[in-house]
Design a protein around this motif. Structure first.
Motif, short mmCIF file in Angstrom:
data_model
loop_
_atom_site.label_atom_id
_atom_site.label_comp_id
_atom_site.label_asym_id
_atom_site.label_seq_id
_atom_site.Cartn_x
_atom_site.Cartn_y
_atom_site.Cartn_z
N ASP A 142 -1.63 13.30 -0.07
CA ASP A 142 -0.39 13.38 -0.84
C ASP A 142 0.76 13.84 0.04
O ASP A 142 1.89 13.43 -0.15
N LYS A 143 0.47 14.70 0.99
CA LYS A 143 1.52 15.21 1.87
C LYS A 143 1.89 14.21 2.96
O LYS A 143 2.93 14.35 3.59
N ASN A 144 1.07 13.21 3.18
CA ASN A 144 1.34 12.19 4.20
C ASN A 144 2.25 11.13 3.60
O ASN A 144 1.81 10.23 2.90
N GLU A 145 3.53 11.25 3.89
CA GLU A 145 4.52 10.33 3.30
C GLU A 145 4.27 8.89 3.70
O GLU A 145 4.59 7.98 2.93
N ASP A 146 3.72 8.66 4.88
CA ASP A 146 3.50 7.29 5.33
C ASP A 146 2.57 6.52 4.41
O ASP A 146 2.73 5.31 4.22
N ILE A 147 1.60 7.20 3.80
CA ILE A 147 0.71 6.55 2.84
C ILE A 147 1.52 6.04 1.65
O ILE A 147 1.34 4.91 1.19
N HIS A 148 2.42 6.86 1.15
CA HIS A 148 3.26 6.48 0.01
C HIS A 148 4.21 5.34 0.40
O HIS A 148 4.40 4.39 -0.37
N LEU A 149 4.79 5.43 1.58
CA LEU A 149 5.71 4.39 2.02
C LEU A 149 4.99 3.05 2.16
O LEU A 149 5.52 2.01 1.74
N ALA A 150 3.80 3.08 2.71
CA ALA A 150 3.02 1.84 2.87
C ALA A 150 2.66 1.25 1.51
O ALA A 150 2.78 0.04 1.30
N ARG A 151 2.24 2.09 0.57
CA ARG A 151 1.88 1.60 -0.77
C ARG A 151 3.10 0.97 -1.45
O ARG A 151 3.00 -0.09 -2.07
N ILE A 152 4.26 1.60 -1.32
CA ILE A 152 5.48 1.05 -1.91
C ILE A 152 5.83 -0.29 -1.28
O ILE A 152 6.22 -1.23 -1.97
N LEU A 153 5.66 -0.41 0.03
CA LEU A 153 5.91 -1.69 0.70
C LEU A 153 4.99 -2.78 0.16
O LEU A 153 5.42 -3.91 -0.11
N VAL A 154 3.72 -2.46 -0.02
CA VAL A 154 2.76 -3.43 -0.55
C VAL A 154 3.15 -3.83 -1.98
O VAL A 154 3.11 -5.01 -2.34
N LEU A 155 3.56 -2.86 -2.78
CA LEU A 155 4.01 -3.16 -4.14
C LEU A 155 5.23 -4.06 -4.13
O LEU A 155 5.30 -5.05 -4.86
N LEU A 156 6.20 -3.75 -3.29
CA LEU A 156 7.40 -4.59 -3.20
C LEU A 156 7.05 -6.00 -2.73
O LEU A 156 7.62 -6.98 -3.23
N LYS A 157 6.12 -6.10 -1.81
CA LYS A 157 5.68 -7.42 -1.32
C LYS A 157 5.09 -8.24 -2.47
O LYS A 157 5.35 -9.43 -2.60
N ALA A 158 4.30 -7.60 -3.30
CA ALA A 158 3.68 -8.31 -4.43
C ALA A 158 4.74 -8.83 -5.40
O ALA A 158 4.54 -9.87 -6.03
N PHE A 159 5.85 -8.13 -5.52
CA PHE A 159 6.90 -8.52 -6.46
C PHE A 159 8.05 -9.28 -5.80
O PHE A 159 9.04 -9.62 -6.45
N GLN A 160 7.90 -9.56 -4.52
CA GLN A 160 8.95 -10.27 -3.79
C GLN A 160 9.13 -11.68 -4.35
O GLN A 160 8.17 -12.36 -4.69
N PRO A 191 6.08 8.56 -16.18
CA PRO A 191 5.49 9.04 -14.93
C PRO A 191 6.47 8.90 -13.78
O PRO A 191 7.10 7.85 -13.61
N TRP A 192 6.57 9.93 -12.97
CA TRP A 192 7.59 9.93 -11.93
C TRP A 192 7.14 10.83 -10.78
O TRP A 192 6.51 11.84 -10.99
N ASP A 193 7.48 10.45 -9.60
CA ASP A 193 7.29 11.29 -8.43
C ASP A 193 8.69 11.66 -7.95
O ASP A 193 9.51 10.77 -7.73
N HIS A 194 8.96 12.93 -7.84
CA HIS A 194 10.31 13.39 -7.49
C HIS A 194 10.77 12.89 -6.12
O HIS A 194 11.93 13.01 -5.77
N ARG A 195 9.86 12.30 -5.35
CA ARG A 195 10.20 11.86 -3.99
C ARG A 195 10.61 10.38 -3.89
O ARG A 195 10.89 9.91 -2.80
N TYR A 196 10.67 9.64 -5.02
CA TYR A 196 10.99 8.22 -4.91
C TYR A 196 12.29 7.95 -4.18
O TYR A 196 12.35 7.07 -3.32
#
Length: 187
Positions: free
Chosen positions: A13-31, A92-97
């Motif tokens: 959870d503290k590793n921001e790169d994991i979150h950034l990568a997941r968001i990129l994959v999500l954006l790719k799916a909706f591209q 549901p929300w993550d304060h870091r979006y």
């Protein structure tokens, strides 16, 4: 053993790169061609909620008439979450979006634009290439599959997606604002 698992999840959870990568994959799916990948941080948060909580993803897909045997959710995933999220005014929300999106934009991986009060999010060419690499990796196989299923079965407007989340997870309505969402509360 349970403590080791908790520490592992906490460190992820503290590793921001994991979150950034997941968001990129999500954006790719909706591209989309000639359209932004996602319109609105609220829509991003709802979709990411379902990626981060595999048991909730499964519940949502079943509600959309997808057979559980086609969902590839392992039994152990019914009791795990990737990271904490809280009950926010829009669900549901993550304060870091906003931070995550700004980091991706600063790295030249996404573009952010504002249309009225709505943030429009899209991948750059560099972001598309990196998201594709993640999508093809074994480590992101489940995330990629689930992001594709979300695109196929829950490509709704932000308001309708929010309504769907509250219909399928009414427990969220009873939570206090900013209360951390626990998987047990949604089971």
């Amino acid at each position: 053993m349970a403590l080791e698992f908790f520490e592992l999840v906490s460190s992820l959870d503290k590793n921001e790169d994991i979150h950034l990568a997941r968001i990129l994959v999500l954006l790719k799916a909706f591209q989309r061609e000639d359209e932004p990948a996602l319109v609105g941080i609220t829509k991003l948060a709802k979709l990411d909620f379902l990626l981060r909580y595999p048991a909730c993803f499964e519940t949502a897909m079943i509600a959309r008439k997808v057979s559980p045997k086609n969902l590839r959710v392992a039994e152990f995933e019914h009791a795990t979450i990737e990271a904490s999220m809280v009950r926010y005014r829009y669900g549901p929300w993550d304060h870091r979006y906003r931070k995550f999106l700004n980091l991706l934009a600063a790295r030249g991986l996404i573009t952010l634009a504002v249309d009225g009060r709505t943030v429009v999010i899209d991948l750059t060419n560099q972001g598309t290439m990196l998201a594709q690499k993640f999508s093809e990796s074994h480590e992101f196989e489940d995330v990629t599959f689930r992001a594709g299923m979300l695109r196929k079965h829950l490509d709704l407007g932000a308001t309708r997606l929010m309504e769907f989340i509250y219909e399928e997870f009414p427990e969220l309505n009873n939570m206090q604002l900013n209360e951390e969402i626990e998987l047990g509360a949604l089971a």
